[in-house]
Design a protein around this motif. Structure first.
Motif, short mmCIF file in Angstrom:
data_model
loop_
_atom_site.label_atom_id
_atom_site.label_comp_id
_atom_site.label_asym_id
_atom_site.label_seq_id
_atom_site.Cartn_x
_atom_site.Cartn_y
_atom_site.Cartn_z
N TYR A 1 0.83 -1.21 0.00
CA TYR A 1 0.00 0.00 0.00
C TYR A 1 0.87 1.26 0.00
O TYR A 1 0.59 2.22 -0.72
CB TYR A 1 -0.91 0.01 1.23
N SER A 2 1.91 1.27 0.82
CA SER A 2 2.75 2.47 0.90
C SER A 2 3.46 2.72 -0.42
O SER A 2 3.65 3.87 -0.82
CB SER A 2 3.77 2.34 2.04
N ARG A 3 3.85 1.64 -1.13
CA ARG A 3 4.47 1.81 -2.45
C ARG A 3 3.48 2.38 -3.45
O ARG A 3 3.80 3.30 -4.21
CB ARG A 3 4.99 0.47 -2.95
N VAL A 4 2.28 1.83 -3.46
CA VAL A 4 1.28 2.26 -4.44
C VAL A 4 0.88 3.71 -4.22
O VAL A 4 0.78 4.50 -5.17
CB VAL A 4 0.04 1.35 -4.37
N PHE A 5 0.67 4.12 -2.97
CA PHE A 5 0.20 5.47 -2.68
C PHE A 5 1.34 6.48 -2.54
O PHE A 5 1.09 7.68 -2.45
CB PHE A 5 -0.64 5.48 -1.40
N GLY A 6 2.59 5.99 -2.49
CA GLY A 6 3.71 6.90 -2.33
C GLY A 6 3.71 7.59 -0.97
O GLY A 6 4.08 8.75 -0.85
N MET A 7 3.28 6.85 0.06
CA MET A 7 3.18 7.41 1.41
C MET A 7 3.98 6.56 2.38
O MET A 7 4.16 5.35 2.16
CB MET A 7 1.71 7.47 1.86
N ASN A 8 4.41 7.17 3.47
CA ASN A 8 5.07 6.45 4.54
C ASN A 8 4.08 5.47 5.17
O ASN A 8 2.93 5.83 5.44
CB ASN A 8 5.57 7.45 5.58
N GLU A 9 4.52 4.24 5.41
CA GLU A 9 3.62 3.20 5.93
C GLU A 9 3.04 3.59 7.28
O GLU A 9 1.84 3.40 7.54
CB GLU A 9 4.35 1.86 6.02
N HIS A 10 3.86 4.14 8.15
CA HIS A 10 3.37 4.54 9.48
C HIS A 10 2.31 5.63 9.34
O HIS A 10 1.27 5.59 10.01
CB HIS A 10 4.54 5.03 10.34
N GLU A 11 2.56 6.62 8.46
CA GLU A 11 1.60 7.70 8.24
C GLU A 11 0.29 7.16 7.67
O GLU A 11 -0.80 7.57 8.08
CB GLU A 11 2.21 8.73 7.29
N LEU A 12 0.42 6.22 6.74
CA LEU A 12 -0.76 5.69 6.05
C LEU A 12 -1.68 4.94 7.01
O LEU A 12 -2.92 5.05 6.92
CB LEU A 12 -0.32 4.77 4.91
N PHE A 13 -1.09 4.20 7.94
CA PHE A 13 -1.90 3.36 8.82
C PHE A 13 -2.05 3.90 10.24
O PHE A 13 -2.51 3.20 11.13
CB PHE A 13 -1.31 1.94 8.86
N SER A 14 -1.68 5.16 10.44
CA SER A 14 -1.85 5.75 11.76
C SER A 14 -3.32 6.06 12.01
O SER A 14 -4.11 6.20 11.08
CB SER A 14 -1.01 7.01 11.89
N ASP A 15 -3.68 6.20 13.29
CA ASP A 15 -5.05 6.53 13.64
C ASP A 15 -5.25 8.02 13.86
O ASP A 15 -6.34 8.46 14.23
CB ASP A 15 -5.47 5.78 14.91
N GLY A 16 -4.19 8.80 13.63
CA GLY A 16 -4.32 10.24 13.80
C GLY A 16 -4.03 10.95 12.51
O GLY A 16 -4.11 10.39 11.43
N GLY A 17 -3.66 12.22 12.62
CA GLY A 17 -3.28 12.99 11.44
C GLY A 17 -4.48 13.61 10.76
O GLY A 17 -5.61 13.60 11.26
N ALA A 18 -4.20 14.11 9.58
CA ALA A 18 -5.24 14.82 8.83
C ALA A 18 -6.34 13.86 8.38
O ALA A 18 -6.11 12.68 8.17
CB ALA A 18 -4.62 15.49 7.60
N ALA A 19 -7.53 14.40 8.26
CA ALA A 19 -8.65 13.60 7.77
C ALA A 19 -8.41 13.20 6.32
O ALA A 19 -7.74 13.91 5.57
CB ALA A 19 -9.94 14.41 7.88
N PRO A 20 -8.93 12.05 5.92
CA PRO A 20 -8.77 11.64 4.51
C PRO A 20 -9.37 12.68 3.57
O PRO A 20 -10.32 13.38 3.91
CB PRO A 20 -9.56 10.32 4.44
#
Length: 410
Positions: free
Chosen positions: A69-88
């Protein structure tokens, strides 16, 4: 979706931003795997069912799916699967629903007593809006803003006050949408961004009412471009993907290419390199795909040269000067010198790219030419870019060429 974990909603939003079905998402995950890992993945149907479960938050993806998933979306794995951060990010359909919830500024007035509007009037309006576009090639927003809005207001008045058939009414709405696009662009160039945004939304309403998806897409994309430059880049990404969805897969090649170009720029402004590169490649493919569709006259300027310019700008924005400098140098060597504003803007990108490449003397030369060209241009875009260029050169102020430039343009 309220009970869905943040990471699951993020997976769904990122997929929808790319306009992929869950089955297409499964293909992307398979393609991202290397040889041995790919051989161990389940079949497409099984993987699609797993994606549905993940996006519903029933199960969190286990290895190797998080990495894929992180490769496909070009995102850090921790950021992608975290429960916080910006809303989708919002899905395109939700963004479009919000854009259409702006009221109806085009409703005909009651008890109209105006003259009957003919097809000749529609043709005249189409000719006038194209003349305005051609004028924008050589004049800046500050010079064109008053005539542009006079033309737009006249077109709206004809539609609201005149008597016309359904076909003529549709033609008038298209003309209003086209006037709104160029008037919004002119207002933005003049630094009147709130006025530009209102005007784009007026055009979106007109194009939507006329059933012209290509024009509506161009207007949404124009708003996306403005917000990417001067607002929230994340919102610019949402709008750019919305414009792509409105255009649809069967839109004329230039329209699709322009949509992907704006998607690329929005992602570049948001610092998303992989998504930017993918969108640039899609733009090239779209332009090369002759699907036989008639293309609106307002797309006359979208060609391979413009895509090259956007690549160079995106590379500069992503701080990849070794890619940007050769492209910009090539474009500028053959650019139409009568298009002063665009020439100055492209020189500004070259100056920044050269500074990033640690070539401050060359950057100062490009910046000096840019500042000279734009001195009498009534464009907020060139004024903003001048400030960016000078700020980027300040670390090299000890060099004589740079010091002289900074002193002359305090």
């Amino acid at each position: 979706m309220d009970d869905v974990p943040v990471w699951a909603a993020r997976l769904r939003a990122e997929r929808r931003n790319r306009l992929w079905t869950q089955r297409e998402m499964a293909k992307q995950l398979v393609d991202a795997a290397d040889g041995q890992a790919r051989a161990r993945l389940p079949g497409r149907e099984s993987l699609t069912r797993m994606i549905k479960d993940w996006e519903a938050g029933r199960h969190r993806p286990k290895d190797p799916y998080g990495v894929l998933y992180s490769r496909v979306f070009g995102m850090n794995e921790h950021e992608l699967f975290s429960d916080g951060g910006a809303a989708p990010r919002r899905a395109p359909a939700d963004v479009l629903k919000e854009l259409h919830r702006q009221g109806d500024p085009l409703s005909p007035i009651a008890n109209r007593n105006g003259r009957r509007v003919s097809t000749e009037t529609v043709a005249d309006l189409s000719s006038r809006v194209h003349s305005l576009r051609l004028a924008d090639d050589v004049l800046a927003g500050g010079d064109l803003i008053q005539p542009a809005f006079r033309e737009l207001e006249a077109a709206v008045r004809i539609y609201r006050e005149g008597i016309h058939t359904e076909d003529v009414g549709q033609g008038l709405l298209v003309a209003i949408g086209e006037f709104a696009q160029i008037a919004g662009w002119v207002a933005s160039d003049a630094g009147q961004r709130d006025q530009a945004a209102r005007t784009y939304r007026l055009g979106i309403s007109a194009a939507h009412e006329a059933g012209d998806g290509t024009l509506e897409s161009n207007l949404v994309g124009s708003l996306a471009y403005q917000i990417s430059n001067s607002g929230d880049p994340s919102e610019g990404v949402e709008l750019a993907h919305t414009a792509l969805e409105v255009a649809g897969p069967d839109a004329p090649p230039r329209a699709r290419a322009l949509c992907w170009d704006r998607v690329a720029w929005a992602h570049a402004r948001n610092g998303e390199a992989q998504a930017t590169m993918r969108a640039l490649g899609e733009a090239d493919d779209a332009l090369a795909d002759d699907n036989g569709r008639d293309e609106p006259s307002y797309l006359y300027w979208v060609d391979a040269g413009e895509l090259q310019i956007m690549k160079a700008r995106a590379y500069t924005e992503l701080r990849r000067p070794l890619r940007a400098v050769p492209l910009l140098t090539d474009v500028l060597s053959r650019y139409n010198a009568t298009h002063t504003r665009e020439l100055a803007l492209y020189l500004s990108w070259l100056a920044v790219a050269l500074a990033d490449a640690n070539e401050p003397e060359e950057a100062a030369l490009a910046a000096g030419r840019m500042l000279s060209l734009s001195a009498d241009v009534a464009s907020d875009r060139t004024a903003q870019r001048a400030r960016v260029v000078l700020a980027r050169l300040k670390p090299y102020r000890d060099l004589p060429q740079v010091r002289e430039l900074l002193i002359n343009h305090r």
